[in-house]
Motif scaffolding. Structure first.
Motif, short mmCIF file in Angstrom:
data_model
loop_
_atom_site.label_atom_id
_atom_site.label_comp_id
_atom_site.label_asym_id
_atom_site.label_seq_id
_atom_site.Cartn_x
_atom_site.Cartn_y
_atom_site.Cartn_z
N ASN A 1 -12.68 2.42 1.39
CA ASN A 1 -12.67 1.24 1.72
C ASN A 1 -12.33 1.51 3.34
O ASN A 1 -10.84 1.26 3.05
CB ASN A 1 -12.58 0.48 1.02
N ILE B 1 -10.53 -3.58 -3.88
CA ILE B 1 -9.15 -2.52 -3.43
C ILE B 1 -9.15 -1.24 -4.16
O ILE B 1 -9.22 -0.10 -3.96
CB ILE B 1 -8.59 -3.03 -4.33
N PRO C 1 -5.00 3.03 -4.82
CA PRO C 1 -4.97 1.69 -5.59
C PRO C 1 -5.46 1.64 -6.83
O PRO C 1 -4.90 0.30 -7.24
CB PRO C 1 -6.69 2.24 -4.78
N ASP D 1 1.31 -1.21 -0.45
CA ASP D 1 0.28 0.02 0.05
C ASP D 1 0.88 1.54 -0.31
O ASP D 1 0.54 2.62 -0.75
CB ASP D 1 -0.74 0.48 1.15
N TYR E 1 -9.82 -1.82 3.68
CA TYR E 1 -8.76 -1.54 2.55
C TYR E 1 -8.05 -2.36 2.68
O TYR E 1 -7.48 -4.07 2.08
CB TYR E 1 -8.15 0.07 2.25
#
Length: 449
Positions: free
Chosen positions: A240, A235, A212, A206, A243
């Protein structure tokens, strides 16, 4: 309230401080948002002592917020959540069942070369030990310590495997202690699992990707992973809150085999050794039914066949191996799978235990399937476990399967029914004494409850 909730779920402070924050939350009116208590139960909640976003206190609070009547903690290779979970449930008016989950070797059985209920290994099986009496917690910690050490050695080797891949992909590498072990409660008796490794990996990816869209590209092109439409959608979903857990699930189903090292019998002891230990401490050893799997709710299991093709022979063998129960999760399987399993459990005199595996923020504590008529017995069993754990804590002879139990001559179904009623009744005895417990069990055994 937000500050109190943060404390309740703070893994860096002591259990006593978390429980104090929970008490303050309740005094400050936190109960105003609670729904009515339903019949629903969940015996399979993971906490920060294995891998989960929830401390035991927060797990109990989330269970109460979902309207559950009973909540149970089951951590991988650890019982350290038990004391806090028990106290938190008591504060919230919930029944409580505590235990732990571990992997055992089936190498001495006819299924040694089968993938039984473990997606990662042949001849290695997941099982739980439910309803462990409080005086036995230290014995459990001693039993599990060598397993922790073996697992740590294997974890370090798997991180080394991962780092080789990262170096080839020109990505930063992980440090086991700094990036993986720091995510756990290992210093306090918690376990470190593959999920900790993959969560550390997810955080690295990440950070490296930055967005994303770039992450999807990195997963598909650099790491050569195939993402399902639902995985890609999660994703790419904006804001989110799950995530990293979704990314972890994706990595567990698609990437883990590249770095995985098979455990040996030092880490996954022979099944007969573990069931014998479970029974010696008054816990109830339960085989964890998986069944042939479609796409899982959390994306961490791919479609695959497990024990269904040899289930009759397997369930018939379980009592010989020392098992007293089978645990399963109604949302995971089809009605046909569960009807077959229930029939086999009844034929082999095995207690049926249920719960929904909670180890991700995406998962719901509710299990509406448990309210279906065909699963009513699972609610009864859960309350029977509540009674078993609390009574055996006061006196081992009052445990559900004790040979000295005054109710030992009842049939299994009769004993579940009586102990279920007893479990609900003793909720109104916050300071239950041994004398009171013995009197109640005598009443159960003479059919006068």
């Amino acid at each position: 309230m937000k500050d109190l909730l943060k404390k309740i779920n703070d893994g860096t402070i002591s259990p006593q401080n978390r429980l104090a924050a929970l008490e303050e939350f309740l005094r400050a009116g936190g109960t105003q948002q609670f729904p009515s208590v339903t019949k629903e139960i969940n015996n399979h909640i993971h906490t920060i002592y294995s891998f989960s976003p929830y401390t035991p206190s927060m797990a109990a609070l989330r269970a109460r917020e979902a309207g559950l009547a009973v909540a149970g903690s089951v951590d991988h290779d650890s019982l350290e959540a038990a004391a806090e979970m028990t106290q938190a449930c008591r504060l919230l008016g919930l029944g409580c069942v505590t235990g732990f989950e571990l992997r055992v070797s089936f190498k001495s059985t006819p299924f040694a070369e089968k993938k039984i209920n473990n997606p990662d290994s042949q001849g290695i099986v997941y099982m739980t030990i439910q309803g462990v009496p409080a005086p036995q917690r230290q014995r459990v910690a001693q039993f599990l310590e060598p397993i922790h050490q073996c697992r740590r050695t294997r974890n370090i080797r798997m991180v080394e495997n991962l780092n080789k891949i990262l170096l080839q992909a020109q990505l930063p590498t992980l440090n086991y202690q700094r990036d993986v072990e720091s995510l756990s409660q290992s210093a306090l008796g918690g376990s470190v699992t593959e999920r900790h490794i993959l969560y550390a990996f997810a955080k690295l990816l990440d950070k490296e990707a930055g967005s994303p869209e770039r992450l999807v590209q990195l997963l598909e092109e650099t790491l050569a992973l195939t993402l399902s439409p639902s995985q890609k959608q999660r994703i790419l979903e904006q804001d989110n809150p799950h995530y990293l857990y979704d990314l972890l699930g994706l990595l567990k189903s698609g990437f883990l085999p590249r770095i995985f090292i098979q455990p040996d019998e030092n880490e996954c002891p022979p099944v007969q050794q573990v069931t014998a230990f479970a029974r010696s401490i008054g816990g109830i050893p339960a085989y964890a039914y998986l069944g042939d799997v479609g796409e899982s709710p959390t994306g961490d299991k791919k479609s695959e066949q497990f024990e269904d093709s040899f289930l009759d022979q397997l369930i018939a063998l379980l009592p010989q191996l020392g098992f007293q129960a089978v645990t399963y999760m109604p949302p995971r399987n089809t009605p046909e799978q569960l009807q077959r399993l229930q029939k086999l459990c009844q034929q082999n005199n095995l207690v049926e235990i249920s719960g929904v595996d909670i180890n991700s923020s995406r998962q719901d504590f509710n299990c509406p399937e448990i309210n279906l008529p065909e699963f009513a017995g699972l609610i009864d069993t859960t309350w029977a476990l509540v009674a078993h754990e609390r009574l055996a804590t006061l006196c081992p002879d009052l445990g559900f399967f004790s040979e000295k139990n005054p109710a030992k001559n009842l049939s299994l179904s009769q004993k579940i029914e009586r102990y279920s009623q007893l479990g609900q009744r003793i909720q109104s005895f916050p300071n239950l004494t041994r004398d009171e417990a013995e009197r109640l069990v005598r009443e159960v055994s003479t059919d006068s409850l």
